[in-house]
Design an enzyme around this catalytic site. Sequence first.
Site, PDB file in Angstrom:
ATOM      1  N   SER A   1      -2.207 -10.703  -4.344  1.00 51.89           N
ATOM      2  CA  SER A   1      -2.462  -9.664  -3.858  1.00 51.89           C
ATOM      3  C   SER A   1      -1.244  -8.600  -4.003  1.00 51.89           C
ATOM      4  O   SER A   1      -1.138  -7.431  -4.118  1.00 51.89           O
ATOM      5  CB  SER A   1      -2.631  -9.810  -2.272  1.00 51.89           C
ATOM      6  OG  SER A   1      -4.188 -10.226  -2.256  1.00 51.89           O
TER       7      SER A   1
ATOM      8  N   GLU B   1       4.767 -15.188   8.552  1.00 49.13           N
ATOM      9  CA  GLU B   1       5.446 -14.151   8.101  1.00 49.13           C
ATOM     10  C   GLU B   1       6.958 -13.942   8.894  1.00 49.13           C
ATOM     11  O   GLU B   1       7.696 -13.458   8.427  1.00 49.13           O
ATOM     12  CB  GLU B   1       4.566 -12.853   8.655  1.00 49.13           C
ATOM     13  CG  GLU B   1       3.548 -12.485   7.503  1.00 49.13           C
ATOM     14  CD  GLU B   1       2.103 -13.554   7.997  1.00 49.13           C
ATOM     15  OE1 GLU B   1       1.073 -13.379   7.390  1.00 49.13           O
ATOM     16  OE2 GLU B   1       2.359 -14.054   9.080  1.00 49.13           O
TER      17      GLU B   1
ATOM     18  N   PHE C   1       1.037  -7.142   8.431  1.00 53.92           N
ATOM     19  CA  PHE C   1       1.519  -8.470   8.642  1.00 53.92           C
ATOM     20  C   PHE C   1       3.213  -8.540   8.347  1.00 53.92           C
ATOM     21  O   PHE C   1       4.165  -9.065   8.588  1.00 53.92           O
ATOM     22  CB  PHE C   1       1.234  -9.653   7.718  1.00 53.92           C
ATOM     23  CG  PHE C   1      -0.226  -9.925   7.837  1.00 53.92           C
ATOM     24  CD1 PHE C   1      -0.844  -9.482   9.126  1.00 53.92           C
ATOM     25  CD2 PHE C   1      -0.958 -10.159   6.864  1.00 53.92           C
ATOM     26  CE1 PHE C   1      -2.252  -9.658   9.087  1.00 53.92           C
ATOM     27  CE2 PHE C   1      -2.307 -10.269   6.712  1.00 53.92           C
ATOM     28  CZ  PHE C   1      -3.192  -9.995   8.117  1.00 53.92           C
TER      29      PHE C   1
ATOM     30  N   HIS D   1      -1.510  -2.978   0.605  1.00 54.13           N
ATOM     31  CA  HIS D   1      -2.766  -2.845   1.523  1.00 54.13           C
ATOM     32  C   HIS D   1      -2.430  -2.152   2.814  1.00 54.13           C
ATOM     33  O   HIS D   1      -2.862  -2.427   3.846  1.00 54.13           O
ATOM     34  CB  HIS D   1      -3.057  -4.270   1.699  1.00 54.13           C
ATOM     35  CG  HIS D   1      -3.689  -5.072   0.625  1.00 54.13           C
ATOM     36  ND1 HIS D   1      -2.875  -5.089  -0.583  1.00 54.13           N
ATOM     37  CD2 HIS D   1      -4.806  -5.340   0.344  1.00 54.13           C
ATOM     38  CE1 HIS D   1      -3.522  -5.873  -1.227  1.00 54.13           C
ATOM     39  NE2 HIS D   1      -4.955  -5.970  -1.055  1.00 54.13           N
TER      40      HIS D   1
END
Length: 317
Positions: free
Chosen positions: A40, A61, A86, A112
């Site tokens: 991604s 994360e 995130f 994103h």
Amino acid sequence: MKKYIDTGKKDTRSGFGAGLEELGKTNENVVALCADLIGSLKMDAFIANHPERFFQIGIAEANMMGIAAGLTIGGKIPFTGTFANFSTGRVYDQIRQSIAYSDKNVKICASHAGLTLGEDGATHQILEDIGLMKMLPGMTVINTCDYNQTKAATIAIADYEGPVYLRFGRPKVANFTAEDQKFEIGKAVLLQEGTDVTIVATGHLVWEALQAAESLHEQGISAEVINIHTIKPLDDEAILNSVKKTGCVVTAEEHNFLGGLGESVSRVLAKHLPSPQEFIATNDTFGESGTPEQLMEKYGLNAKSIYEAAQKVVKRK
């Protein structure tokens, strides 16, 4: 009136991947960390060529931010990669304490972002990340408009000393800026001169602003279009010079109007040059599931909405 050409739609996250790949070749201190989203974030090429400089942290994360902060102590330049939600909301405390407060040279790279994440829905579509990051003292906040600019920004922030939040997206959008551009942090780009209204846009809404300017030109309204790729530090001078000429402004962003680019512009104008302003942004709301096109239409983040806002603000002068 200058016209810009879409050379072919590309996703900005691939611009990040291309920039990171180039940094792998040119800067041996650059290292990359990912929270289980290699594909991604388009980190594959960097990993293939420099596996010893990549760290797969997994779905952890907060740990990723702490590890990145630690790596800077040895002179490394860590680029973290995960979704914008995130990269900010989930790990805000770690960024505040270990990176911003400690002034660590970490590059927080967030894909994103915004509504155009699409079908994953509100839990993954963060619309408050720019506000979260720009409130942190010492944090530089960058939101690029296309593939070429994202690649250039990725390369540029490696040479910048200090924490950076770099925001980009998932869908393929118009790629219209120069391939060989020089990316200057904190320096706005004047794309088109005008006399009646200033349109200040960021991210892929810059292309929408250019389309709106063409429609306005057909109606006899001359729009000045400014690409604000760096939201913090903001190029106050560029904004003020433009609005002094046009007398009004429209701001456009894929973000909540609370805490985003529009509020930053309002602060500058309130202090130095009070002027009519219209906001193209989400209106204090979460997103929902849908295609990027459906969501941009529903929430009014497109050329049509910018065009209508410009017509409205011109009448307020």
